[in-house]
Design a protein around this motif. Structure first.
Motif, short mmCIF file in Angstrom:
data_model
loop_
_atom_site.label_atom_id
_atom_site.label_comp_id
_atom_site.label_asym_id
_atom_site.label_seq_id
_atom_site.Cartn_x
_atom_site.Cartn_y
_atom_site.Cartn_z
N SER A 364 18.78 20.05 65.72
CA SER A 364 18.00 19.09 65.76
C SER A 364 18.09 17.54 64.75
O SER A 364 18.50 17.58 63.73
N SER A 365 17.05 17.18 64.76
CA SER A 365 17.75 15.91 64.41
C SER A 365 15.67 15.76 64.00
O SER A 365 16.03 13.83 63.41
N LEU A 366 14.75 16.55 64.12
CA LEU A 366 13.36 15.97 63.51
C LEU A 366 12.92 16.17 62.74
O LEU A 366 11.95 16.17 62.58
N TYR A 377 4.40 15.79 64.84
CA TYR A 377 4.41 17.27 65.05
C TYR A 377 2.61 17.04 66.17
O TYR A 377 3.06 18.27 67.09
N LEU A 378 1.93 16.15 66.57
CA LEU A 378 1.04 16.23 67.91
C LEU A 378 2.80 15.64 68.97
O LEU A 378 1.39 15.68 70.06
N PHE A 379 3.20 15.43 68.94
CA PHE A 379 3.66 14.16 69.85
C PHE A 379 4.91 15.76 70.48
O PHE A 379 6.02 15.38 71.06
N LEU A 380 5.17 16.81 69.49
CA LEU A 380 6.43 17.72 70.19
C LEU A 380 6.21 17.89 71.69
O LEU A 380 7.73 18.00 72.28
N PRO A 381 4.99 18.40 71.93
CA PRO A 381 5.11 18.29 73.53
C PRO A 381 5.81 17.74 73.97
O PRO A 381 5.49 17.80 75.76
N ILE A 387 14.07 13.77 75.01
CA ILE A 387 15.03 12.60 75.07
C ILE A 387 15.65 12.14 73.58
O ILE A 387 16.65 11.92 73.95
N PHE A 388 14.93 11.75 72.40
CA PHE A 388 15.31 11.44 71.25
C PHE A 388 15.92 12.82 70.62
O PHE A 388 16.97 12.10 70.48
N GLU A 389 16.03 14.17 70.64
CA GLU A 389 16.89 15.20 70.45
C GLU A 389 17.81 14.75 71.05
O GLU A 389 19.11 14.74 71.01
N LYS A 390 18.27 14.44 72.64
CA LYS A 390 19.15 14.62 73.73
C LYS A 390 20.20 12.96 73.10
O LYS A 390 20.80 13.41 73.30
N ILE A 391 19.75 12.49 73.01
CA ILE A 391 20.22 10.72 73.02
C ILE A 391 20.50 11.45 71.08
O ILE A 391 22.37 10.74 71.02
N ASN A 392 20.66 12.22 69.98
CA ASN A 392 21.38 11.98 68.52
C ASN A 392 22.46 12.98 69.11
O ASN A 392 22.76 13.39 68.07
#
Length: 442
Positions: A364-366, A377-381, A387-392
């Motif tokens: 993970s890149s988070l 944490y509030l924006f995890l869903p 998209i952020f994870e896929k790019i990284n």
């Protein structure tokens, strides 16, 4: 002379008829009834409201009926068991209206217990600062208790449902606590057992400091800011409990902070902001737990190491595990048994032993983003996080969160097993033969 006597008698009778209360002797107070009960005797109360406050100085049984109520005067503890009252029993009582004064050196309660070996059973407590307060009080039994706090408003203005300070070997079971500051508060209290307790709508369902060797079985912590906060403690057993619906930017089902050698087994974590949160803690065993539909299943800080995770089931969490502050040394299997990861990984199981043939690792890149900014944490869903994870992932900027050498297949998960492997291998061989023959023909 006789006329004068008749006249005085008539006047007296007329006065008594106009003031019937004078015809009766005044009822003894509850304190009088307690004082008149002999040591080890039984005081049976009627279906009515008695006025507190009352102090018990010797072992007696106070037994009420379905509607027996003791109401304090709002200036102190409604019932106080002094040190000389070892072995007192309170049963079938409604108790309310202790002092709410926070300027006093004493923290007032519906029941304050300073003695040992008491039994508190079938009690309903409300409108009090603390519900039950055990202070240097050992070997007590509390059961079938309902405690309702004030609820709402300023957290500091509310007391705890049950508070234990330097109190050991107590048992609390079959109890419901709601709308208090903390459900149960432990401080320097060891070897206690809490079983079948339901706690909701509090700050922390369980707030726990400097207390060792306590046991929590089959309790339910739900809809609190935090389910259970275990701090600065060792060798705690948490077995078969439910931690659910703790939602908020910093909420958690269970937190282990500066706490070592604890056994977390067969618990259910679902619909929490974080299921399990571990910080500054060592050598905890996390075995056979369910992590279901949490935003983060397990959050591990780099300050925590040497935990053992085995036979846990992770299902539909947005993030199954995240490590914050760098990587820590933890074990993700024991005895060649790892954990179930739901559909997070596609597993190969050629020998059909329900254990993946190849280790799996989660990346993970988070972690850095979550460490720097809590609002993540509030924006995890949100789709933007995916998209952020896929790019990284494409840019190879992800870090390894954990590596499970022996991932487990669930009962519903078939895996990539030997039969399919041989069938695919057969078709591959047929294809190779076909290609070779085509080349010969040319």
């Amino acid at each position: 002379m006789r006329r004068k006597w008749y006249w005085m008698a008539g006047f007296t009778l007329y006065f008594l008829l106009q003031n019937p209360i004078c015809l009766m002797a005044e009822d003894p107070s509850l304190q009088d009834l307690v004082d008149q009960t002999p040591k080890n005797g039984i005081l049976h109360l009627q279906n009515k409201t008695y006025n507190g406050n009352v102090v018990i100085t010797k072992p007696i049984t106070v037994k009420g009926r379905s509607r027996t109520s003791i109401k304090g005067d709002g200036t102190g503890n409604v019932i106080l068991l002094k040190k000389t009252a070892d072995g007192t029993r309170l049963e079938s009582l409604r108790i309310s209206h202790s002092s709410q004064n926070r300027n006093s050196e004493e923290e007032y309660s519906a029941i304050k217990v300073l003695s040992d070996r008491n039994v508190l059973k079938n009690l309903k407590i409300s409108d009090s600062f603390h519900g039950i307060y055990l202070s240097s009080s050992d070997d007590n039994e509390l059961s079938q208790v309902q405690i309702t706090g004030i609820g709402g408003g300023e957290i500091a203005g509310q007391g705890n449902g049950v508070q234990l300070i330097r109190s050991h070997r107590n048992q609390l079971k079959d109890t419901v606590i709601r709308d208090s500051r903390d459900g149960i508060y432990f401080s320097y209290s060891n070897d206690n057992v809490v079983k079948d307790v339901d706690i909701s709508h509090t700050r922390y369902g369980l707030h726990y400091m400097y207390s060792d060797n306590n046991h929590f079985f089959h309790n339910r912590f739900h809809q609190n800011i935090g389910g259970a906060a275990i701090m600065n403690s060792k060798r705690i057993e948490l077995i078969g409990n439910e931690f659910s619906y703790q939602q908020g930017s910093r909420s958690f089902g269970l937190m282990l902070q500066a706490s070592d050698e604890n056994n977390v087994k067969d618990n259910h974590f679902y619909h929490n902001q974080r299921g399990l949160y571990i910080d500054l803690s060592q050598k905890n065993r996390i075995i056979s737990n369910d992590f279901h539909q949490n935003r983060v299943g397990v959050e591990l800080w780099a300050s925590s190491s040497n935990q053992v995770f085995s036979l846990n089931r992770f299902f539909r969490n947005i993030l199954p595990v995240i490590t914050i502050g760098g990587r820590a040394k933890n074990k993700w299997s024991e005895g060649h048994k790892g954990n179930e990861w739901g559909d997070t990984f596609a597993l190969v199981d050629l020998n059909e032993d329900k254990i993946g043939d190849i280790p799996v690792q989660y990346q993970s890149s988070l972690a850095k983003l979550m460490e720097d900014q809590e609002l993540v944490y509030l924006f995890l869903p949100s789709p933007s996080i995916k998209i952020f994870e896929k790019i990284n992932q494409f840019l190879h900027r992800q870090e390894t969160v954990f590596k499970d050498p022996y991932p487990l297949l669930s009962e519903q998960q078939g895996g990539f097993q030997a039969g399919w492997f041989l069938l695919i291998l057969f078709f591959i061989m047929l294809g190779m033969i076909y290609v070779q023959r085509r080349r010969k023909v040319r």
